[in-house]
Design an enzyme around this catalytic site. Structure first.
Site, mmCIF file in Angstrom:
data_model
loop_
_atom_site.group_PDB
_atom_site.id
_atom_site.type_symbol
_atom_site.label_atom_id
_atom_site.label_comp_id
_atom_site.label_asym_id
_atom_site.label_seq_id
_atom_site.Cartn_x
_atom_site.Cartn_y
_atom_site.Cartn_z
ATOM 1 N N ARG A 272 0.828 -1.212 0.000
ATOM 2 C CA ARG A 272 0.000 0.000 0.000
ATOM 3 C C ARG A 272 0.862 1.262 0.000
ATOM 4 O O ARG A 272 0.449 2.304 -0.474
ATOM 5 C CB ARG A 272 -0.905 0.030 1.237
ATOM 6 N N GLU B 232 -10.919 -1.777 -5.635
ATOM 7 C CA GLU B 232 -11.435 -0.810 -4.672
ATOM 8 C C GLU B 232 -10.564 0.444 -4.595
ATOM 9 O O GLU B 232 -9.379 0.393 -4.909
ATOM 10 C CB GLU B 232 -11.507 -1.450 -3.273
HETATM 11 C C1 8ZB Z 1 -10.042 -0.619 6.453
HETATM 12 C C2 8ZB Z 1 -10.294 -2.049 6.639
HETATM 13 C C3 8ZB Z 1 -10.043 -2.553 8.031
HETATM 14 C C4 8ZB Z 1 -10.595 -3.935 8.224
HETATM 15 C C5 8ZB Z 1 -9.523 -5.969 8.132
HETATM 16 C C6 8ZB Z 1 -9.338 -5.458 9.530
HETATM 17 C C7 8ZB Z 1 -10.469 -4.464 9.625
HETATM 18 C C8 8ZB Z 1 -7.196 -5.914 7.178
HETATM 19 C C9 8ZB Z 1 -6.907 -7.992 6.693
HETATM 20 C C10 8ZB Z 1 -8.182 -7.862 7.251
HETATM 21 C C11 8ZB Z 1 -8.561 -10.092 7.022
HETATM 22 C C12 8ZB Z 1 -6.482 -9.274 6.299
HETATM 23 N N1 8ZB Z 1 -8.321 -6.553 7.539
HETATM 24 N N2 8ZB Z 1 -6.317 -6.785 6.673
HETATM 25 N N3 8ZB Z 1 -9.004 -8.884 7.412
HETATM 26 N N4 8ZB Z 1 -7.340 -10.315 6.480
HETATM 27 N N5 8ZB Z 1 -5.282 -9.501 5.758
HETATM 28 O O1 8ZB Z 1 -9.880 -4.838 7.394
HETATM 29 O O2 8ZB Z 1 -9.424 -6.477 10.485
HETATM 30 O O3 8ZB Z 1 -11.666 -5.130 9.912
#
Ligand code: 8ZB
Length: 491
Positions: free
Chosen positions: A100, A171
């Site tokens: 990112r 996205e």
């Molecule tokens: C902005 C997005 C945040 C959300 C989840 C976080 C939070 C981020 C991963 C993921 C599963 C990943 N999140 N990275 N969920 N696998 N590698 O995005 O927990 O809910």
């Protein structure tokens, strides 16, 4: 840097493209003509656009998790589980933080360490490092369509590689992947870089390949008033459409008050129909994000938050819902917890399939206010840009006419303050420089005064703080502790 909302010439695109593909060695493997041929052979049921169209037409709400790990085989294993056990309709690929930040060296080190440690040392899938072939391995191993989810201010190379790799949905946007994620990146810069991404998607479209684009709706995730996120969704969608994007999913993050959230989804659809009226062949859908703020640590309580989000998505007839997990308060979920979030959501959505929230005065009033607010902001943005949306947005951020609460970016005014009213709907405690009429300002003030009276305190910054922590502590509205004790002692 002067930006304008005008479709890029192919010449300009190709000139910049040369530089973009040099940013990391895997960029050299992208051959657009070959990629278009590859995408042509992807069957319709593996295209996000086809899945969304079908859902929109039949009025159902699709479910999608977030997920991503460092290594290709492990990522496939994870997504297979979410597909087969969790019954996800659309699969994600969440990109790691190094990617990112365009830090491909550290992403490479993370891949190596993950192999050595035999567990993911990255918080997502480093798609740029894995390259076109690596992405195709993932796409080919799965039966469901895949979307790239990230948070990248400069996502040009990531888009080139993942779209050539067979992903059918991407996205992000120049505002939603900048202001909530970066401190030092100018809004001109990200709008320009996202015009590139959208022009690339437009090129695929010109060649008969439908790719979906999804601005990131929830922004900073906590207490974002609907009219702020609607403005960003419309702006990013319009900028994308100008570059030739034909499939757009506009997003909104759950605030928590059912009537306000359903009104937000309905008004988002109605505003979009108006603002995109000039783009005849565009497909518009919506995505609802389950609660993006702090979660309770207790898993049963977390399930309740997840289910409330799923209920709202179904009653608001969102095309898709992004699900949360009971591990939200802890970090990245296990695949089992992730599948459970999907299953809980699907159960609620199925049960509510044939129900909708009946139209009522409260709902209509909420919709009316959200639409008025959004239009007042949009009008002012266009005025500032003298008719040019891209220029208007840059000026609007400078003037605080678009303002996102709790954002780290120094290009955001950060003057507005949201707080919940007595029923938990998100209102403007301070509307900063948002160009609202007296009617709107008074409406919000009155709502917060009413709450203040009930709690025996002034509407103030303390309310904002209390509201930020409330859901994590088991409530929606952050009431003063004193009140809570009194309530309990009566029982
Ligand atoms: C902005 C997005 C945040 C959300 C989840 C976080 C939070 C981020 C991963 C993921 C599963 C990943 N999140 N990275 N969920 N696998 N590698 O995005 O927990 O809910």
């Amino acid at each position: 840097m002067k930006i304008e909302n005008k479709k890029w010439s192919l010449e300009k695109f190709n000139q910049i493209r040369e530089e973009v593909l040099k940013q990391w060695p895997t960029g050299q493997d992208v051959d657009l003509e070959e990629a278009i041929e590859y995408q042509k052979n992807i069957e319709p049921k593996k295209r996000v656009t086809a899945k969304l169209k079908e859902a929109k037409e039949s009025g159902i709400t699709l479910i999608q998790p977030r997920a991503g790990v460092a290594l290709i085989d492990k990522h496939i294993e994870l997504l297979r589980f979410l597909q087969d056990e969790g019954k996800a309709d659309i699969l994600p690929t969440t990109i790691d933080s190094y990617t990112r930040q365009n830090n491909y060296e550290d992403a490479e080190a993370g891949i190596k360490e993950s192999r050595e440690e035999k567990r993911s040392m990255l918080n997502g899938f480093p798609a740029v490092n894995h390259g076109v072939q690596g992405c195709r391995e993932v796409v080919e191993a799965l039966a469901s369509p895949l979307q790239v989810r990230h948070g990248t201010p400069d996502a040009r190379l990531l888009a080139e590689i993942t779209l050539a790799g067979g992903f059918t949905d991407f996205e992000g946007g120049g505002i939603s992947y900048n202001i909530p994620y970066a401190k030092e990146v100018s809004i001109e810069r990200t709008i320009y870089d996202w015009q590139y991404v959208d022009r690339l998607v437009g090129l695929y479209e010109e060649n008969g390949i439908s790719i979906n684009r999804e601005p990131f709706g929830p922004l900073t995730g906590t207490l974002v008033p609907p009219s702020v996120s609607h403005t960003v969704a419309l702006v990013e969608g319009l900028l994308a459409a100008e570059q030739g994007v034909k499939n757009l999913t506009l997003g909104y993050g759950q605030c928590g008050n059912l009537v306000q959230d359903v009104a937000a989804l309905e008004s988002l659809r109605e505003l979009a129909a108006e603002y995109f009226a000039d783009f005849k062949d565009i497909m518009l859908t919506t995505v609802f994000h389950q609660w993006m703020g702090g979660f309770p640590q207790d898993e049963a309580q977390a399930f309740a938050v997840i289910s409330w989000g799923a209920s709202t998505a179904a009653l608001g007839n969102a095309t898709k819902v992004i699900t949360k997990t009971t591990h939200e308060a802890l970090g990245i979920p296990t695949k089992e917890a992730n599948a459970e979030g999907l299953k809980a959501s699907k159960q609620v959505i199925n049960m509510l399939r044939d129900q909708s929230l009946a139209s009522n005065d409260k709902l209509e009033k909420e919709k009316e206010m959200i639409k008025k607010e959004t239009k007042q902001i949009m009008d002012h943005v266009l005025e500032l840009g003298k008719g040019d949306l891209a220029q208007g947005v840059v000026k609007a951020f400078k003037a605080g006419v678009i303002d996102i609460p709790f954002a780290p970016s120094r290009f955001n005014a950060g003057k507005i303050l949201p707080a919940r009213d007595n029923e938990g709907a998100v209102r403007y405690l301070d509307h900063g420089n948002l160009p609202f009429t007296e009617e709107i300002v008074k409406f919000h003030q009155k709502k917060l005064e009413d709450r203040g009276k009930d709690e025996g305190r002034e509407a103030s910054f303390q309310m904002v703080i209390d509201d930020i922590y409330a859901v994590g502590q088991g409530e929606l509205v952050g009431r003063p502790k004193k009140n809570k004790k009194e309530e309990n002692s009566c029982k």
